[in-house]
Design a protein around this motif. Structure first.
Motif, mmCIF file in Angstrom:
data_model
loop_
_atom_site.group_PDB
_atom_site.id
_atom_site.type_symbol
_atom_site.label_atom_id
_atom_site.label_comp_id
_atom_site.label_asym_id
_atom_site.label_seq_id
_atom_site.Cartn_x
_atom_site.Cartn_y
_atom_site.Cartn_z
ATOM 1 N N PHE A 35 -5.932 0.315 -6.829
ATOM 2 C CA PHE A 35 -4.534 -0.206 -6.818
ATOM 3 C C PHE A 35 -3.793 0.977 -5.589
ATOM 4 C CE2 PHE A 35 -6.078 -1.853 -10.777
ATOM 5 C CZ PHE A 35 -5.505 -3.449 -10.547
ATOM 6 N N PHE A 36 -4.518 2.117 -5.650
ATOM 7 C CA PHE A 36 -3.751 2.922 -4.741
ATOM 8 C C PHE A 36 -4.781 3.172 -3.404
ATOM 9 C CE2 PHE A 36 -2.287 3.962 -8.891
ATOM 10 C CZ PHE A 36 -0.589 4.291 -8.906
ATOM 11 N N THR A 37 -3.574 3.431 -2.596
ATOM 12 C CA THR A 37 -4.400 3.437 -1.050
ATOM 13 C C THR A 37 -3.720 4.474 -0.399
ATOM 14 O OG1 THR A 37 -4.923 1.183 -0.882
ATOM 15 C CG2 THR A 37 -5.130 2.295 1.039
ATOM 16 N N MET A 68 1.041 8.692 3.153
ATOM 17 C CA MET A 68 1.711 7.946 2.139
ATOM 18 C C MET A 68 0.382 7.437 1.142
ATOM 19 S SD MET A 68 4.119 5.271 4.059
ATOM 20 C CE MET A 68 4.890 5.042 2.650
ATOM 21 N N LEU A 69 1.178 7.276 -0.104
ATOM 22 C CA LEU A 69 0.364 6.845 -1.272
ATOM 23 C C LEU A 69 0.830 5.619 -1.381
ATOM 24 C CD1 LEU A 69 -1.860 7.147 -3.461
ATOM 25 C CD2 LEU A 69 0.046 8.408 -4.863
ATOM 26 N N ASN A 70 0.118 4.394 -1.543
ATOM 27 C CA ASN A 70 0.651 3.161 -1.680
ATOM 28 C C ASN A 70 -0.159 2.448 -3.278
ATOM 29 O OD1 ASN A 70 1.574 2.858 1.155
ATOM 30 N ND2 ASN A 70 -0.556 3.301 1.428
ATOM 31 N N GLY A 71 0.813 2.021 -3.878
ATOM 32 C CA GLY A 71 0.190 1.457 -5.111
ATOM 33 C C GLY A 71 0.604 0.067 -5.006
ATOM 34 N N ARG A 72 -0.407 -1.058 -4.965
ATOM 35 C CA ARG A 72 -0.482 -2.332 -5.206
ATOM 36 C C ARG A 72 0.304 -2.833 -6.237
ATOM 37 N NH1 ARG A 72 -5.184 -3.124 -4.255
ATOM 38 N NH2 ARG A 72 -5.780 -4.319 -5.817
ATOM 39 N N ILE A 73 0.970 -3.828 -6.217
ATOM 40 C CA ILE A 73 1.695 -4.558 -7.288
ATOM 41 C C ILE A 73 1.488 -5.928 -7.085
ATOM 42 C CG2 ILE A 73 3.431 -2.687 -7.976
ATOM 43 C CD1 ILE A 73 5.470 -4.137 -6.036
ATOM 44 N N VAL A 99 4.122 -0.425 -3.554
ATOM 45 C CA VAL A 99 5.231 0.467 -3.828
ATOM 46 C C VAL A 99 4.799 1.992 -3.248
ATOM 47 C CG1 VAL A 99 6.689 2.108 -5.504
ATOM 48 C CG2 VAL A 99 6.337 -0.383 -5.901
ATOM 49 N N SER A 100 5.266 2.697 -2.551
ATOM 50 C CA SER A 100 4.785 3.583 -1.718
ATOM 51 C C SER A 100 5.710 4.952 -1.838
ATOM 52 C CB SER A 100 4.537 3.265 -0.039
ATOM 53 O OG SER A 100 3.751 2.147 -0.099
ATOM 54 N N LEU A 101 5.006 5.847 -1.817
ATOM 55 C CA LEU A 101 5.552 7.303 -1.398
ATOM 56 C C LEU A 101 5.043 8.010 -0.245
ATOM 57 C CD1 LEU A 101 7.212 9.724 -2.542
ATOM 58 C CD2 LEU A 101 5.297 10.304 -4.083
ATOM 59 N N GLY A 102 5.679 8.485 0.457
ATOM 60 C CA GLY A 102 5.317 8.865 1.786
ATOM 61 C C GLY A 102 5.987 10.496 1.732
ATOM 62 N N VAL A 103 4.777 11.217 2.378
ATOM 63 C CA VAL A 103 5.290 12.905 2.385
ATOM 64 C C VAL A 103 5.093 13.372 3.856
ATOM 65 C CG1 VAL A 103 4.668 15.192 1.415
ATOM 66 C CG2 VAL A 103 4.618 12.881 0.078
ATOM 67 N N THR A 104 6.139 13.992 4.295
ATOM 68 C CA THR A 104 5.872 14.653 5.397
ATOM 69 C C THR A 104 6.542 16.171 5.496
ATOM 70 O OG1 THR A 104 6.432 14.544 7.970
ATOM 71 C CG2 THR A 104 8.072 13.886 6.240
ATOM 72 N N PRO A 114 9.139 -0.160 -0.602
ATOM 73 C CA PRO A 114 8.141 -1.237 -0.545
ATOM 74 C C PRO A 114 7.296 -1.140 0.675
ATOM 75 C CG PRO A 114 10.130 -1.916 -0.186
ATOM 76 C CD PRO A 114 10.526 -0.833 -0.323
ATOM 77 N N SER A 115 5.972 -1.337 0.602
ATOM 78 C CA SER A 115 5.150 -1.653 1.807
ATOM 79 C C SER A 115 4.428 -2.856 1.834
ATOM 80 C CB SER A 115 4.160 -0.322 1.707
ATOM 81 O OG SER A 115 4.685 0.804 2.109
ATOM 82 N N PHE A 116 4.297 -3.481 2.997
ATOM 83 C CA PHE A 116 3.698 -4.637 3.350
ATOM 84 C C PHE A 116 2.199 -4.490 3.984
ATOM 85 C CE2 PHE A 116 8.303 -5.039 2.981
ATOM 86 C CZ PHE A 116 8.217 -6.044 1.928
ATOM 87 N N SER A 117 1.167 -4.869 3.459
ATOM 88 C CA SER A 117 -0.073 -4.373 3.753
ATOM 89 C C SER A 117 -0.741 -5.819 4.825
ATOM 90 C CB SER A 117 -1.089 -4.149 2.764
ATOM 91 O OG SER A 117 -1.389 -5.164 2.164
ATOM 92 N N PHE A 118 -1.182 -5.533 5.763
ATOM 93 C CA PHE A 118 -1.943 -6.687 6.771
ATOM 94 C C PHE A 118 -3.341 -6.201 7.046
ATOM 95 C CE2 PHE A 118 2.769 -6.031 7.477
ATOM 96 C CZ PHE A 118 3.181 -7.218 7.199
#
Length: 530
Positions: free
Chosen positions: A378-380, A433-438, A451-456, A472-476
């Motif tokens: 679920f996480f990417t 970024m850590l992306n959790g698919r919902i 739902v994503s959390l990005g770190v820089t 939110p993130s949208f994947s393609f």
């Protein structure tokens, strides 16, 4: 009177030898009359598959209609069917068109639990932004009872013997003529019997070869192999082992008789003076040795013929045993295995290995496929660039004109003041970024919502600050490309204490600043790392 009878017997024997000898030569060489040639078998032998147990268990190797079923064609090694299932699904894999007469098959199933990428994401934050048969022992020479010459032979007399000695010679020559005739009759009987066995065997062998050709066809389908296996299991030999044993016993009897004849001739030549032999007697003795050698040669050829039939029977028995095994165990033609269900998302790799029968090589992978049960991970983790509208400001001592607190210029000449070393209305930074698919979608373009959390990280000249993008993130592109919009939180400097922008300071004065987190709009485009 006895001499006249002996001459008549010799003449009859010569005539019989000439006529039957030719017939024997024809038989031993394998030639037969046209009427003896068996008629060819037309069509296939009648199928013996029982109506109560038809071969309809075989699955046709095409794309299955059941979404929870996979079909594997063992001929090509191709896996047909879906590759993604739910965790609770139980999937049936049918491996069909196996040919156990040509190959040995092995199915290997490997299960790997799918792990999430959260740990990898956290780790990234720790740094900057892997028999041959043995030869037969020769049998000891057999001793033919009564056939061996006496160990000690008395030297012949220098003068012709008495009538008593002549009577013994006449008896031996008459017995020799009788032995020759009986041996010839036995040889002809063996040839006739063996020719009959060959005829019956050839008819059965033609049927056997037709069935074997179907079983040895590497492109044969399951149903055809099943029917042919049942035909092979019920195939019957045209010749029995007892019939071959009987004819072999007769051949061995003929060999003993021929050797006894040669021994008798040798005894007569040694025990009796040449003056006792008439020209007919000498002719008999001279012709008997080649005659006996011909019997032995013919017996040897006939022995090879019966052995060839035995070898054919052994090969047929081996194929029948394999066919009977298949008839009793249908999984040798078609095997069904099940995978699933699973409690957690699992990737399953199925390999079909095969190797030729009796091959000493290791089985090689003939086909394989990977299946996934569940939606994890679920996480990417993805990496890319983030854009934010949060202004970037960094204060330091610079050369400029002094200003008051209202921003009005008060100095006439440049001096050391507090100014902006760097200023920008937006920020552009690398991002992990850590992306959790919902939500998973099945559209051709969008395939997931996360739902994503990005770190820089950003260095403001004094410290390295961690900043974040949340939203939110949208994947393609099969969940490889992510587009994220949301709130960006980062640190922004402001002057501390009584310092203000444009204030005149000494060169030795340390400018004090504060860095506080502030929210603003942010957007990122990233690509899947893990």
């Amino acid at each position: 009177m006895n001499h006249i009878q002996r001459v008549i017997s010799l003449c009859l024997l010569a005539v019989l030898s000439l006529t039957t000898g030719n017939a024997q030569t024809l038989r031993l060489s394998g030639n037969t009359k046209p009427s003896d040639i068996p008629k060819p078998v037309t069509g296939r032998p009648t199928a013996v598959a029982s109506a109560s147990t038809p071969c309809d268990f075989c699955v046709v190797a095409s794309k299955p209609t059941n979404p929870k079923e996979i079909v594997v064609d063992a001929r090509s090694g191709v896996f047909l069917g879906d590759q993604k299932f739910n965790k609770g699904d139980r999937v049936k894999i049918t491996i069909t068109n196996k040919n156990p007469f040509l190959y040995e098959y092995t199915v290997i199933v490997k299960e790997d639990k799918v792990t999430e990428s959260v740990g990898d994401f956290l780790a990234l934050l720790g740094g900057p932004i892997p028999d041959v048969l043995k030869p037969a022992t020769p049998a000891p020479a057999k001793t033919v009872a009564g056939g061996a010459a006496p160990a000690v032979v008395a030297p012949p007399s220098t003068s012709c013997p008495t009538p008593v000695k002549l009577g013994e010679l006449n008896f031996l020559l008459t017995a020799l003529s009788g032995d020759n005739q009986r041996a010839l009759d036995l040889s002809n009987s063996i040839a006739t019997t063996l020719e009959s066995l060959k005829t019956k065997h050839n008819i059965s062998k033609m049927q056997f070869e037709l069935i074997k050709r179907e079983l040895a066809n590497q492109n044969a389908v399951c149903n055809k192999l099943c029917i042919s296996a049942r035909e092979m299991a019920s195939h019957q030999d045209g010749v029995t082992a007892k019939e071959l044993d009987d004819v072999l016993a007769e051949i061995e009897k003929l060999q003993r008789a021929a050797k006894a004849i040669k021994d008798r001739v040798e005894y007569i030549r040694t025990a009796f003076a040449d003056c006792m032999l008439s020209p007919d007697d000498k002719k008999l003795l001279d012709s008997t040795i080649p005659f006996a050698d011909g019997l032995l040669a013919g017996a040897q050829e006939n022995s090879k013929v019966q052995q060839a039939i035995r070898d054919d029977l052994a090969a047929a028995a081996k194929w029948r045993a394999a066919a009977e095994k298949v008839r009793r165990d249908e999984t040798l033609l078609q095997k069904v295995i099940e995978i699933g269900p699973f409690e957690t998302t699992t990737e399953v790799t199925v390999e079909l290995k095969r190797k030729p029968i009796e091959s000493k090589e290791e089985a090689k992978v003939h086909g394989s496929a990977k299946y996934k049960f569940g939606d994890a991970p679920f996480f990417t983790i993805s990496g890319g660039i983030v854009f934010s509208t949060l202004a970037k400001r960094e204060f330091d001592k610079v050369q400029g004109f002094e200003l008051d607190r209202s921003g009005m210029r008060t100095g006439a000449a440049p001096t050391t003041i507090i100014g902006l070393k760097e200023e920008a209305d937006t920020r552009l930074s690398p991002l992990v970024m850590l992306n959790g698919r919902i939500i998973s979608t099945n559209t051709s373009l969008l395939d997931g919502v996360h739902v994503s959390l990005g770190v820089t990280a950003k260095n403001d000249g004094k410290n390295t600050n961690i900043e974040f993008l949340v939203g939110p993130s949208f994947s393609f592109l099969e969940r490889n490309l992510f587009l994220t919009v949301g709130g960006y939180v980062g640190k922004q400097q402001k002057l501390a204490g009584d310092f203000y922008l444009g204030q005149k300071v000494d060169a030795s004065t340390s400018v004090t600043v504060q860095s506080n987190y502030r929210w603003s709009f942010g957007a990122a485009i990233t690509y899947k790392i893990k």
